[in-house]
Design an enzyme around this catalytic site. Sequence first.
Site, mmCIF file in Angstrom:
data_model
loop_
_atom_site.group_PDB
_atom_site.id
_atom_site.type_symbol
_atom_site.label_atom_id
_atom_site.label_comp_id
_atom_site.label_asym_id
_atom_site.label_seq_id
_atom_site.Cartn_x
_atom_site.Cartn_y
_atom_site.Cartn_z
ATOM 1 N N THR A 1 0.832 -1.205 0.000
ATOM 2 C CA THR A 1 0.000 0.000 0.000
ATOM 3 C C THR A 1 0.870 1.261 0.000
ATOM 4 O O THR A 1 0.394 2.355 0.286
ATOM 5 C CB THR A 1 -0.961 0.015 1.218
ATOM 6 N N GLY A 2 2.135 1.072 -0.326
ATOM 7 C CA GLY A 2 3.031 2.247 -0.408
ATOM 8 C C GLY A 2 2.979 2.864 -1.803
ATOM 9 O O GLY A 2 2.505 2.236 -2.764
ATOM 10 N N ASP A 3 3.493 4.088 -1.904
ATOM 11 C CA ASP A 3 3.482 4.810 -3.184
ATOM 12 C C ASP A 3 4.202 4.059 -4.284
ATOM 13 O O ASP A 3 3.775 4.077 -5.437
ATOM 14 C CB ASP A 3 4.164 6.184 -3.015
ATOM 15 N N ARG B 1 -1.098 -3.779 5.853
ATOM 16 C CA ARG B 1 -1.758 -3.937 7.166
ATOM 17 C C ARG B 1 -3.178 -3.431 7.143
ATOM 18 O O ARG B 1 -3.942 -3.724 8.043
ATOM 19 C CB ARG B 1 -1.135 -3.042 8.217
ATOM 20 N N HIS C 1 16.724 1.783 -9.827
ATOM 21 C CA HIS C 1 15.849 1.887 -11.006
ATOM 22 C C HIS C 1 16.487 2.703 -12.131
ATOM 23 O O HIS C 1 16.074 2.608 -13.276
ATOM 24 C CB HIS C 1 14.459 2.401 -10.625
ATOM 25 N N LYS D 1 16.634 2.612 -16.859
ATOM 26 C CA LYS D 1 16.266 3.708 -17.772
ATOM 27 C C LYS D 1 16.924 3.509 -19.128
ATOM 28 O O LYS D 1 18.096 3.111 -19.212
ATOM 29 C CB LYS D 1 16.670 5.069 -17.170
ATOM 30 N N ASP E 1 20.417 9.145 -0.590
ATOM 31 C CA ASP E 1 19.238 8.889 -1.422
ATOM 32 C C ASP E 1 19.594 8.811 -2.907
ATOM 33 O O ASP E 1 19.000 8.031 -3.645
ATOM 34 C CB ASP E 1 18.215 10.017 -1.192
ATOM 35 N N HIS F 1 22.257 6.023 -7.553
ATOM 36 C CA HIS F 1 22.065 6.419 -8.949
ATOM 37 C C HIS F 1 23.299 7.110 -9.560
ATOM 38 O O HIS F 1 23.751 6.745 -10.636
ATOM 39 C CB HIS F 1 20.867 7.364 -9.086
ATOM 40 N N LYS G 1 17.066 18.538 -4.747
ATOM 41 C CA LYS G 1 15.606 18.671 -4.843
ATOM 42 C C LYS G 1 15.226 20.158 -4.802
ATOM 43 O O LYS G 1 16.019 20.987 -4.394
ATOM 44 C CB LYS G 1 14.946 17.936 -3.684
HETATM 45 C C1 BG6 Z 1 14.616 7.697 -5.900
HETATM 46 C C2 BG6 Z 1 14.829 8.654 -4.763
HETATM 47 O O1 BG6 Z 1 15.520 6.641 -5.828
HETATM 48 O O2 BG6 Z 1 14.796 8.381 -7.133
HETATM 49 C C3 BG6 Z 1 13.899 9.849 -4.892
HETATM 50 O O3 BG6 Z 1 14.574 7.988 -3.544
HETATM 51 C C4 BG6 Z 1 14.029 10.497 -6.245
HETATM 52 O O4 BG6 Z 1 14.147 10.801 -3.875
HETATM 53 C C5 BG6 Z 1 13.899 9.452 -7.347
HETATM 54 O O5 BG6 Z 1 13.001 11.467 -6.367
HETATM 55 C C6 BG6 Z 1 14.201 10.043 -8.706
HETATM 56 O O6 BG6 Z 1 13.882 9.105 -9.673
HETATM 57 P P1 BG6 Z 1 13.384 9.547 -11.107
HETATM 58 O O7 BG6 Z 1 13.251 8.283 -11.867
HETATM 59 O O8 BG6 Z 1 12.089 10.278 -10.905
HETATM 60 O O9 BG6 Z 1 14.446 10.451 -11.653
#
Ligand code: BG6
Length: 474
Positions: A14-16, A46, A175, A179, A232, A237, A327
């Site tokens: 149920t997370g984003d 939950r 992730h 890309k 983060d 990344h 950010k």
């Molecule tokens: C996530 C970070 O791994 O990548 C986020 O936790 C960030 O804070 C996000 O916003 C950025 O990913 P993308 O694919 O939107 O560039």
Amino acid sequence: MENQKVIFTIFGGTGDLTYYKLIPAFYQLFLGGRILDDMTIIVLGRKNKDSASYREEVKEVLMKKVSNYNENVFVAFSSKLHYYEMNFEKAEEYEGLNTFIDSKDCHNRIFYYATAPTFFPFISEQLKDKKLLDVKGYARAVFEKPFGYDLESAEKINATVSKIFGEDHIFRIDHYLGKEMIQNINTVRFSNQIFSAIWNKDSIDNIQITVKEKDGVKDRGGYYDKAGALRDMVQNHLIQILALVAMEPPKNFNNNSAKEEKVKVIQNLSIQSELESHTNLIFGQYEGYRDEVKVDPDSNTETFVAMKCFVNSKRWEGVPFYLKTGKALDESIAKIVIEFKTDGSSTPTNTEKIPNLLVIKIQPEEGVYIRINTKEPRSESKLMSVNLSYCQSCDIFYKSPDAYERLLLDILNGDTAMFTGWEEVKSAWELISEVVKKCPDKSKYLDTYSKGSDGPISSHDMLKRDGRHWWRVD
Ligand code: BG6
């Protein structure tokens, strides 16, 4: 195709991440016929709800998010989707989960940990103890990033999960590796003689890797305030992008060779941070960050990092790699700019020197261009820079798959090539731990910047001091 008859169970259903990334990616794969009918997705949460109400929630998300939403496809797709209520922190609830999964009569199991890393060991132990991994087929584990909070916690997590699953069955997600243009780096670099021959310190002046975001922390303040931009974004990344750009040509592009080469880069990466003089490492925090929900009002967490690093190898001796991420900035963009030297260039009647650039645009536009110099029309020898450009995302017939679509498919096919190996994760944490050790009290070094700006001025000064500047690209 290996991806037949499998149960995909998601912790953190149920997370984003599940609503906005995983389910839409599954939907697209289903729509494109790339996952087969006999796949079952079980989401765990939950909250008290049933599969019917979960499907309704998912439908709403998809209708908003997915431009090619189709009601009939959704009905077929959602029949594969089940909600199972459980508190994954309670050991006694796993037997029930086993019974539920068993009822689906399928021996290939994938467990996706869309949870905070602190839960990775406990969940894994429960899966093992309650015999959820005793299957005739395969049992795979997928771990969302961050894999740990620092080197020590990552090592602890890994010690447990690798014993339970084995490295070949572990998929650590970054992730960015899914890309399209990140996957293109190797091709651009190695399949073009014009680049592969000059990919070194003799021809390259510096490399800039930028990932900027317009959004602030939104509703992720609780997580972000403990992590900050360094953990983060940089630990995973940005370091992964750097490793792909800087690695030696792997023996082949199969699973392990490229990973081995990436590890060597990360292990040889150094940040000579002289914090007091703001030389090679800049931390920033946007104005208003401390008022964000679930953020400590006295927080010294950085929402911006810029740094200069070097890869200690023959190929890259003396070539700075500048990294920048943050950010609440002026634009959302991810790109790699490779600036070439101008030593070897000359123009007959002109001393002007403008460097060539190779730019790999990761997002929002996907593409690649080289900037070359020509003579300005009608002038005798005045230089004019032009871009020879390929825009992949401009092709109306081509739509890049979302990173998660590609990665989910790899997981189903058992292909770990686009996932980070333990040695990569460990080396990246080692580097970050070193940086963190150098600045135990960030309050002294944190520059504020206004929302919607390009970040702190100090990040520009860092390059100015070197006689360079950040390239803005179209
Ligand atoms: C996530 C970070 O791994 O990548 C986020 O936790 C960030 O804070 C996000 O916003 C950025 O990913 P993308 O694919 O939107 O560039």
